[in-house]
Design an enzyme around this catalytic site. Structure first.
Site, PDB file in Angstrom:
ATOM      1  N   HIS A   7       0.840  -1.189   0.000  1.00 42.25           N
ATOM      2  CA  HIS A   7       0.000   0.000   0.000  1.00 42.25           C
ATOM      3  C   HIS A   7       0.882   1.248   0.000  1.00 42.25           C
ATOM      4  O   HIS A   7       2.090   1.162   0.229  1.00 42.25           O
ATOM      5  CB  HIS A   7      -0.938   0.012   1.215  1.00 42.25           C
ATOM      6  CG  HIS A   7      -0.223  -0.046   2.526  1.00 42.25           C
ATOM      7  ND1 HIS A   7      -0.152  -1.179   3.301  1.00 42.25           N
ATOM      8  CD2 HIS A   7       0.487   0.891   3.188  1.00 42.25           C
ATOM      9  CE1 HIS A   7       0.559  -0.930   4.366  1.00 42.25           C
ATOM     10  NE2 HIS A   7       0.965   0.314   4.335  1.00 42.25           N
TER      11      HIS A   7
HETATM   12  C1  T46 Z   1       2.903   0.798   6.890  1.00 50.37           C
HETATM   13  C2  T46 Z   1       3.727  -0.416   7.109  1.00 50.37           C
HETATM   14  C3  T46 Z   1       5.179  -0.129   7.228  1.00 50.37           C
HETATM   15  C4  T46 Z   1      -4.082  -0.869  13.720  1.00 50.37           C
HETATM   16  O1  T46 Z   1      -5.122  -1.173  14.326  1.00 50.37           O
HETATM   17  N1  T46 Z   1      -3.406   0.268  14.067  1.00 50.37           N
HETATM   18  C5  T46 Z   1      -2.249   0.637  13.435  1.00 50.37           C
HETATM   19  O2  T46 Z   1      -1.687   1.685  13.788  1.00 50.37           O
HETATM   20  C6  T46 Z   1      -1.736  -0.193  12.387  1.00 50.37           C
HETATM   21  C7  T46 Z   1      -0.456   0.206  11.659  1.00 50.37           C
HETATM   22  C8  T46 Z   1      -2.420  -1.314  12.053  1.00 50.37           C
HETATM   23  N2  T46 Z   1      -3.569  -1.642  12.721  1.00 50.37           N
HETATM   24  C9  T46 Z   1      -4.252  -2.906  12.369  1.00 50.37           C
HETATM   25  C10 T46 Z   1      -4.883  -2.928  10.991  1.00 50.37           C
HETATM   26  C11 T46 Z   1      -4.757  -4.381  10.584  1.00 50.37           C
HETATM   27  O3  T46 Z   1      -5.884  -5.078  11.083  1.00 50.37           O
HETATM   28  O4  T46 Z   1      -3.276  -3.949  12.381  1.00 50.37           O
HETATM   29  C12 T46 Z   1      -3.531  -4.888  11.347  1.00 50.37           C
HETATM   30  C13 T46 Z   1      -2.302  -5.052  10.463  1.00 50.37           C
HETATM   31  O5  T46 Z   1      -2.070  -3.828   9.748  1.00 50.37           O
HETATM   32  P1  T46 Z   1      -1.566  -3.794   8.222  1.00 50.37           P
HETATM   33  O6  T46 Z   1      -2.103  -4.933   7.496  1.00 50.37           O
HETATM   34  O7  T46 Z   1      -1.846  -2.429   7.671  1.00 50.37           O
HETATM   35  O8  T46 Z   1       0.033  -3.979   8.416  1.00 50.37           O
HETATM   36  P2  T46 Z   1       1.197  -3.868   7.342  1.00 50.37           P
HETATM   37  O9  T46 Z   1       2.373  -4.504   7.961  1.00 50.37           O
HETATM   38  O10 T46 Z   1       0.774  -4.332   6.004  1.00 50.37           O
HETATM   39  O11 T46 Z   1       1.470  -2.265   7.203  1.00 50.37           O
HETATM   40  C14 T46 Z   1       1.912  -1.513   8.310  1.00 50.37           C
HETATM   41  C15 T46 Z   1       1.151  -0.176   8.392  1.00 50.37           C
HETATM   42  O12 T46 Z   1      -0.258  -0.423   8.386  1.00 50.37           O
HETATM   43  C16 T46 Z   1       1.476   0.758   7.267  1.00 50.37           C
HETATM   44  O13 T46 Z   1       0.988   2.056   7.558  1.00 50.37           O
HETATM   45  O14 T46 Z   1       3.369   1.759   6.275  1.00 50.37           O
HETATM   46  O15 T46 Z   1       3.300  -1.227   8.213  1.00 50.37           O
END
Ligand code: T46
Length: 137
Positions: A49
């Site tokens: 993303h």
């Molecule tokens: C990014 C990269 C480097 C939350 O509830 N609060 C938060 O602050 C974050 C970051 C995530 N979440 C929840 C949302 C999803 O259910 O945690 C779960 C995993 O998040 P996500 O799939 O977005 O994780 P990544 O590793 O794909 O991405 C993350 C960050 O979301 C993103 O902003 O830049 O790490």
């Protein structure tokens, strides 16, 4: 694409190392949120993303991992493997994180509270945003 790495000072002594990170001093924005990624399997790829507004600094505080950055024109890969080094990611940049070593911890300092509306998860939509960024629209 210009990459900005931020070097933090390690305050080492005979007991070990300590790194202090201060907003607006070590980090070029106010830190509203900190999260960290851990227990990641070696064959897992995360991210996929971009963000509309969010600024972040990524620090692999333990172990190592790779970050793919894509500005729509160019892709670069950065290996994060030092707790004294942060990668600044701003603007419309597609990111993927992968090759996490066992026990790796990726800490992220973020300029905004969590907001799903700030995510661009569709690659074609990202390409439009990246082009607008590049042409200053
Ligand atoms: C990014 C990269 C480097 C939350 O509830 N609060 C938060 O602050 C974050 C970051 C995530 N979440 C929840 C949302 C999803 O259910 O945690 C779960 C995993 O998040 P996500 O799939 O977005 O994780 P990544 O590793 O794909 O991405 C993350 C960050 O979301 C993103 O902003 O830049 O790490």
């Amino acid at each position: 694409m210009n990459l900005t790495m931020i070097n933090f000072t390690a305050h080492g002594d005979s007991r070990g190392q300590l790194v202090a990170i201060e907003q607006l001093r070590d980090i070029p924005f106010e830190i509203k949120r900190i999260y960290y990624i851990y227990d990641t399997l070696p064959d897992v790829r995360r991210g996929f993303h971009a963000h509309k507004k969010l600024k972040q600094v990524l620090v692999c505080t333990s172990g190592k991992c790779k970050i793919l950055l894509d500005d729509g024109r160019e892709k670069k890969t950065v290996m994060l493997d030092k707790p004294t080094e942060g990668l600044l990611v701003t603007g419309c940049i597609w990111r993927e994180m992968y090759d996490f070593s066992p026990g790796a911890v990726l800490m992220v300092l973020a300029s905004e509270y969590y907001d799903e509306a700030d995510y661009i998860r569709d690659y074609d939509t990202f390409l439009k945003c990246a082009e607008e960024n590049a042409t200053g629209e």
